[in-house]
Design an enzyme around this catalytic site. Structure first.
Site, PDB file in Angstrom:
ATOM      1  N   CYS A 120      67.728  50.097  77.670  1.00 39.09           N
ATOM      2  CA  CYS A 120      66.804  51.050  77.008  1.00 39.09           C
ATOM      3  C   CYS A 120      67.042  52.486  77.461  1.00 39.09           C
ATOM      4  O   CYS A 120      66.487  53.418  76.862  1.00 39.09           O
ATOM      5  CB  CYS A 120      65.361  50.660  77.277  1.00 39.09           C
ATOM      6  SG  CYS A 120      65.019  48.931  76.894  1.00 39.09           S
ATOM      7  N   HIS A 165      60.092  51.860  69.558  1.00 43.50           N
ATOM      8  CA  HIS A 165      61.091  51.685  70.628  1.00 43.50           C
ATOM      9  C   HIS A 165      62.365  51.043  70.086  1.00 43.50           C
ATOM     10  O   HIS A 165      62.682  49.893  70.430  1.00 43.50           O
ATOM     11  CB  HIS A 165      60.458  50.861  71.758  1.00 43.50           C
ATOM     12  CG  HIS A 165      61.314  50.696  72.977  1.00 43.50           C
ATOM     13  ND1 HIS A 165      62.378  51.519  73.291  1.00 43.50           N
ATOM     14  CD2 HIS A 165      61.250  49.774  73.980  1.00 43.50           C
ATOM     15  CE1 HIS A 165      62.931  51.109  74.411  1.00 43.50           C
ATOM     16  NE2 HIS A 165      62.273  50.052  74.853  1.00 43.50           N
TER      17      HIS A 165
HETATM   18  N1  COA Z   1      51.568  47.002  68.978  1.00 40.27           N
HETATM   19  C1  COA Z   1      50.615  47.016  68.014  1.00 40.27           C
HETATM   20  N2  COA Z   1      50.702  46.290  66.878  1.00 40.27           N
HETATM   21  C2  COA Z   1      51.816  45.529  66.731  1.00 40.27           C
HETATM   22  C3  COA Z   1      52.829  45.473  67.687  1.00 40.27           C
HETATM   23  C4  COA Z   1      52.679  46.256  68.850  1.00 40.27           C
HETATM   24  N3  COA Z   1      53.601  46.242  69.799  1.00 40.27           N
HETATM   25  N4  COA Z   1      53.792  44.628  67.258  1.00 40.27           N
HETATM   26  C5  COA Z   1      53.394  44.184  66.060  1.00 40.27           C
HETATM   27  N5  COA Z   1      52.193  44.723  65.743  1.00 40.27           N
HETATM   28  C6  COA Z   1      51.381  44.449  64.564  1.00 40.27           C
HETATM   29  C7  COA Z   1      52.187  44.537  63.275  1.00 40.27           C
HETATM   30  O1  COA Z   1      52.173  45.832  62.740  1.00 40.27           O
HETATM   31  C8  COA Z   1      51.436  43.547  62.416  1.00 40.27           C
HETATM   32  O2  COA Z   1      50.264  44.175  61.963  1.00 40.27           O
HETATM   33  P1  COA Z   1      49.728  43.948  60.466  1.00 40.27           P
HETATM   34  O3  COA Z   1      49.377  42.473  60.418  1.00 40.27           O
HETATM   35  O4  COA Z   1      48.556  44.864  60.362  1.00 40.27           O
HETATM   36  O5  COA Z   1      50.877  44.305  59.576  1.00 40.27           O
HETATM   37  C9  COA Z   1      50.990  42.472  63.392  1.00 40.27           C
HETATM   38  O6  COA Z   1      50.930  43.108  64.675  1.00 40.27           O
HETATM   39  C10 COA Z   1      51.938  41.282  63.474  1.00 40.27           C
HETATM   40  O7  COA Z   1      53.270  41.801  63.598  1.00 40.27           O
HETATM   41  P2  COA Z   1      54.497  40.910  64.045  1.00 40.27           P
HETATM   42  O8  COA Z   1      55.739  41.696  63.796  1.00 40.27           O
HETATM   43  O9  COA Z   1      54.356  39.549  63.416  1.00 40.27           O
HETATM   44  O10 COA Z   1      54.258  40.800  65.606  1.00 40.27           O
HETATM   45  P3  COA Z   1      54.905  39.756  66.583  1.00 40.27           P
HETATM   46  O11 COA Z   1      53.835  38.857  67.056  1.00 40.27           O
HETATM   47  O12 COA Z   1      56.134  39.163  65.989  1.00 40.27           O
HETATM   48  O13 COA Z   1      55.393  40.700  67.800  1.00 40.27           O
HETATM   49  C11 COA Z   1      55.171  41.544  70.006  1.00 40.27           C
HETATM   50  C12 COA Z   1      54.492  41.331  68.650  1.00 40.27           C
HETATM   51  C13 COA Z   1      54.238  42.362  70.886  1.00 40.27           C
HETATM   52  C14 COA Z   1      55.419  40.200  70.699  1.00 40.27           C
HETATM   53  C15 COA Z   1      56.509  42.292  69.789  1.00 40.27           C
HETATM   54  O14 COA Z   1      56.240  43.563  69.194  1.00 40.27           O
HETATM   55  C16 COA Z   1      57.279  42.490  71.075  1.00 40.27           C
HETATM   56  O15 COA Z   1      57.956  41.579  71.538  1.00 40.27           O
HETATM   57  N6  COA Z   1      57.239  43.681  71.681  1.00 40.27           N
HETATM   58  C17 COA Z   1      57.953  43.962  72.903  1.00 40.27           C
HETATM   59  C18 COA Z   1      59.352  44.426  72.608  1.00 40.27           C
HETATM   60  C19 COA Z   1      60.132  44.652  73.870  1.00 40.27           C
HETATM   61  O16 COA Z   1      60.104  43.830  74.773  1.00 40.27           O
HETATM   62  N7  COA Z   1      60.846  45.764  73.953  1.00 40.27           N
HETATM   63  C20 COA Z   1      61.624  46.118  75.094  1.00 40.27           C
HETATM   64  C21 COA Z   1      60.737  46.598  76.134  1.00 40.27           C
HETATM   65  S1  COA Z   1      61.584  46.949  77.633  1.00 40.27           S
END
Ligand code: COA
Length: 376
Positions: free
Chosen positions: A81, A325
């Site tokens: 990252c 991100h």
């Molecule tokens: N914050 C707020 N809302 C989020 C979100 C987040 N991080 N990620 C997804 N959403 C919302 C979407 O917009 C969607 O909303 P809607 O229903 O109103 O359209 C809903 O949540 C479901 O989205 P979806 O894509 O199905 O979410 P998910 O469950 O597949 O993924 C996480 C959610 C948090 C698990 C995923 O974003 C994630 O893994 N994030 C971390 C990424 C990471 O590790 N990056 C590197 C860091 S070092």
């Protein structure tokens, strides 16, 4: 050394392919500058997941295909990252042999689905010690949050406030992943747990996007902003080798060198972008960067000091949490925001008369840290 042009795409769930995203950011940076593509002497491309997620490596030649009229040196940099701030750092080391270098950060993450992308992101951690034991990124940052909360006696509500502030800021940034979404404190509080104690709103989203900057050894316009320091530091890849999870040594080392080189201290910074891949990392960054003492970031947040009108505005673009991100582009997006602020071009989210700006860009769990300081 100066930033002569900045450009980015919108961040979010986008239909454009990786090369198209890179091209859009590149053109936007050129249009923002006083140089044309024939004035660019070299390009550094930052990307993390092109191979495993997009089936595309040899990205320097992918970029060359976008600009077939020039046959300049192009090089890919990967440090998870932190790739784009490290790419900028390496470009600065080369700038005396050139006049203008473009740095492009790009990532296309959406598409494969949550489990494949979580596994791919885990490549930024230690495969043997962490991944094989189930320590994917949300789980690793959950351990960090557990340790911080126990050590300083806070509950989850403080992390909720960080998420809320970042989402409020993203509502003033049309290019942000969550620009479209009005988020309330109640939505944050009641969102599902991802890895205890972190819930959905503690996590940065999975985003597509690109950003680009042009660095030069000459200043030609009042909009060109000086780079006062760019420093990189590293640390162990596995948190199993760390005694204290509530502080990242790479941030402390890189920032103290950067402050020395820029000849300023934490109190001089007027606009700050930190790597809030999870809300807990924003708290830790504030302390590691010397904005306050250990355990005192809680007060900065509770007293509103990190909001746009506070004493140290943080993540005015929405941060990784709400701006998004797209891993290889993130460090450059932070720089895009700081330059926009230092030029006083940030519109509704403009901080009053900023003079010095800083970005903190982390790779993995602090395994790499890139710090860049700018001044007008
Ligand atoms: N914050 C707020 N809302 C989020 C979100 C987040 N991080 N990620 C997804 N959403 C919302 C979407 O917009 C969607 O909303 P809607 O229903 O109103 O359209 C809903 O949540 C479901 O989205 P979806 O894509 O199905 O979410 P998910 O469950 O597949 O993924 C996480 C959610 C948090 C698990 C995923 O974003 C994630 O893994 N994030 C971390 C990424 C990471 O590790 N990056 C590197 C860091 S070092």
């Amino acid at each position: 050394m100066f930033i002569r042009g900045i450009g980015r795409t919108k961040f979010g769930v986008l239909s454009n392919s990786l090369p198209v995203l890179a091209y859009e950011a590149m053109i936007n940076a050129l249009n923002d500058s006083t140089v044309g593509i024939i004035d660019i002497d070299a390009i550094f491309i930052s990307n993390f997941l092109g191979g495993p997620v997009n089936g595309q490596l040899h990205l320097n030649s992918v970029i060359a295909s976008l600009i077939p009229e020039v046959n300049i040196p192009i090089l890919r940099i990967e440090t998870a990252c932190a790739s784009s701030s490290v790419a900028l750092n390496q470009a600065l080391h080369c700038i005396n042999n050139f006049e203008n270098i473009m740095i492009i950060g790009v990532e296309k993450m959406t598409g494969p689905g949550l489990i494949p992308i979580t596994d791919a992101i885990a490549m930024a951690g230690d495969y043997e010690a962490d991944y094989k034991n189930g320590l994917v990124f949300p789980a690793a940052y959950a351990l960090i949050a557990q340790q911080y909360m126990r050590k300083y006696g806070i509950d989850h509500s403080l992390l909720e406030e960080i998420a809320y502030l970042n989402h409020c800021n993203s509502r003033m940034n049309p290019l942000a992943h969550f620009y479209y979404k009005e988020v309330t404190r109640e939505m944050i509080r009641s969102s599902p747990i991802v890895a205890e104690p972190l819930n959905l709103f503690d996590c940065s989203p999975v985003s597509d996007g690109a950003a680009a900057v042009i660095v030069s050894n000459k200043k030609e316009s009042d909009r060109d902003i000086e780079i006062l320091s760019s420093r990189i530091a590293t640390d162990t890849i596995s948190i199993t080798q760390r005694r204290d999870l509530t502080s990242f040594k790479s941030t402390i080392v890189a920032s103290s060198k950067a402050y020395n080189e820029a000849n300023i201290g934490p109190g001089d910074i007027d606009i700050l972008e930190v790597h809030d891949c999870f809300t807990i990392s924003e708290l830790i960054a504030l302390e590691d960067l010397g904005m306050c003492g250990p355990g005192k970031a809680i007060e900065l947040i509770e007293n509103g000091e990190i909001s746009i009108n506070g004493s140290i505005p943080v993540n005015t673009d929405g941060g990784l949490k709400a701006n998004g991100h797209p891993i290889g582009a993130t460090g450059l997006a932070q720089i895009y925001e700081v330059i926009t602020q230092l030029r006083s071009e940030a519109g509704k989210r403009q901080v009053e008369n900023p003079e010095f700006g800083m970005t903190q860009n982390i790779g993995g769990i602090g395994g790499t840290c890139g710090i860049t300081i700018f001044g007008v």
